[in-house]
Design a protein around this motif. Structure first.
Motif, PDB file in Angstrom:
ATOM      1  N   LEU A  16       0.732  -1.310   0.013  1.00  0.00           N
ATOM      2  CA  LEU A  16       0.073  -0.101  -0.021  1.00  0.00           C
ATOM      3  C   LEU A  16       1.142   1.057  -0.082  1.00  0.00           C
ATOM      4  O   LEU A  16       1.716   1.336   0.826  1.00  0.00           O
ATOM      5  CB  LEU A  16      -0.828   0.218   1.299  1.00  0.00           C
ATOM      6  N   TYR A  49      -5.530   2.789  -1.855  1.00  0.00           N
ATOM      7  CA  TYR A  49      -6.149   1.830  -0.917  1.00  0.00           C
ATOM      8  C   TYR A  49      -6.758   0.633  -1.882  1.00  0.00           C
ATOM      9  O   TYR A  49      -7.039   0.810  -3.218  1.00  0.00           O
ATOM     10  CB  TYR A  49      -7.344   2.294  -0.150  1.00  0.00           C
ATOM     11  N   ASP A 101      -7.446  -0.155   5.288  1.00  0.00           N
ATOM     12  CA  ASP A 101      -6.340   0.477   4.555  1.00  0.00           C
ATOM     13  C   ASP A 101      -6.353   1.957   5.243  1.00  0.00           C
ATOM     14  O   ASP A 101      -5.260   2.477   5.460  1.00  0.00           O
ATOM     15  CB  ASP A 101      -6.228   0.393   3.177  1.00  0.00           C
ATOM     16  N   THR A 111      -5.087   1.802   8.661  1.00  0.00           N
ATOM     17  CA  THR A 111      -3.660   1.445   8.670  1.00  0.00           C
ATOM     18  C   THR A 111      -2.745   2.774   8.362  1.00  0.00           C
ATOM     19  O   THR A 111      -1.826   3.028   8.892  1.00  0.00           O
ATOM     20  CB  THR A 111      -3.126   0.271   7.639  1.00  0.00           C
TER      21      THR A 111
END
Length: 290
Positions: A36, A88, A102, A105
Motif C-alpha cells: 500500500l 487503498y 487500509d 492502517t
C-alpha cells in the motif's frame, strides 16, 4: 561566544530551517503481500505540523492518490499542513472491509511516523472526496483508540447509501447514470458493500454500513463540503448528516457550493472558490493551529 555555544546555535538553526519533504510511493502497509503506497508533503520548518490524510474518490474502483485529490495539495501545503495521500484496495477484487482497514492502517502509520515527518500525532485530520468521502465518514463514525482523528472533512461523500441507491434507481434523470453504471459494472456502487440488488437483504446491508446511522456523541467534528447540483451524490445527504450529528451532540459544519457539481476540479467559477479558505479556517480552528 564559545565553540559549544556556536554548535548549539547552529544546531537550532538547522532544526528551525528543516527543508520541505516531498516523497512518492512510500509503503505504509503490506496486507497479503500487496504494498500500500502513499505520497506525502511536509512543509519547511521545524514543526511539528498538523497532518491531513487524503482519501481519493473514483467510485470505489477508480482514482489514485495523485489525481482526484490533487486540488487539495497546494491548499493544505500553503496552510502549513503536512499531507499524506493514500492509495487503498478497491473493487472488483476488494470491498469495504479491506478499504476501511487500509484507511485505519494509514492513520496508525502516520501517527507512528509522526516524529520522522515532523507531524503532531495529536492533530491528524482525515479528508476524503466522493468514494473517499464515504471512507472518511465511515472511519469517523467507527473510530477506535488507535484510529481516532482530530477532524474529518467529507467532500461530497455519501452517508446513506441505501437512500442514494434508491434515488438513483427511481429518479435516474437526476444523476449522471453513465458514470454511476460504469463503476457498478466494475464492482463499485452497492456491490462494494456486498449488496447485489436493492431488495430487503441488499438494503439491510447498505443500512448497516451507512455512516449516518453510526453517529454518536464524542465522535470527531466533521466539515462537509458539497455542491448543490451534484449529479452523482445527492446534496441532501450532507445537511442530513449534519442534522444527525448535531442531534447526538457532535459537531458538524456544512459548506455549500452553490451550483457546484460533482468534483472539486469543476468548481472553477470565482464564486465557488470560497471553500478553500473556509476549509483552511475550519482546520486551523479544529486542529488548534498556532
Amino acid at each position: 561566544m564559545t565553540s559549544a555555544k556556536w554548535i548549539l546555535v547552529l544546531a537550532c538553526a538547522a532544526v528551525g530551517s528543516a527543508a520541505a519533504v516531498d516523497r512518492k510511493d512510500v509503503e505504509y502497509g503490506r496486507p497479503g503481500g500487496k504494498a500500500l503506497l502513499l505520497d506525502l508533503h511536509v512543509p519547511d520548518g521545524a514543526g511539528p505540523f498538523p497532518a491531513a490524510i487524503l482519501i481519493h474518490g473514483g467510485g470505489f474502483d477508480e482514482g489514485s492518490k495523485s489525481t482526484n485529490v490533487k486540488p487539495l495539495f497546494d491548499v493544505l501545503a500553503g496552510a502549513g499542513i503536512a499531507w499524506f495521500s493514500i492509495d487503498y484496495r478497491m473493487a472488483p477484487q476488494f470491498h469495504l472491509a479491506e478499504a476501511s482497514a487500509d484507511v485505519n492502517t494509514a492513520i496508525e502509520w502516520v501517527k507512528a511516523h509522526a516524529k520522522e515527518y515532523r507531524v503532531d500525532a495529536r492533530k491528524v485530520a482525515l479528508i476524503g472526496e466522493s468514494a473517499g468521502g464515504f471512507l472518511v465518514n465511515y472511519a469517523g463514525t467507527h473510530e477506535t483508540a488507535g484510529t481516532r482523528v482530530r477532524a474529518v472533512v467529507d467532500i461530497y461523500g455519501p452517508v446513506d447509501y441505501g437512500k442514494l441507491a434508491l434515488e438513483r434507481r427511481d429518479y435516474p434523470e437526476r444523476f449522471n447514470m453513465t458514470s454511476i453504471q460504469r463503476h457498478a459494472a466494475n464492482g463499485g456502487g452497492i456491490h462494494f458493500f456486498g449488496a447485489e440488488q436493492l431488495d430487503a437483504a441488499g438494503l439491510e446491508k447498505l443500512h448497516a454500513i451507512s455512516p449516518i446511522f453510526a453517529v454518536h456523541k464524542g465522535m470527531p467534528p466533521f466539515l462537509i463540503i458539497h455542491g448543490t447540483k451534484d449529479d452523482q451524490v445527492s446534496y441532501e445527504q450532507s445537511p442530513e448528516m449534519c442534522k444527525a450529528m448535531k442531534a447526538v451532540g457532535a459537531n458538524c459544519e456544512l459548506i455549500a457550493i452553490e451550483g457546484g457539481g460533482h468534483g472539486m476540479s469543476g468548481w472553477k467559477a470565482p464564486e465557488m472558490q470560497h471553500w478553500k479558505a473556509e476549509m483552511v479556517a475550519w482546520l486551523k480552528k479544529t486542529l488548534e493551529m498556532k
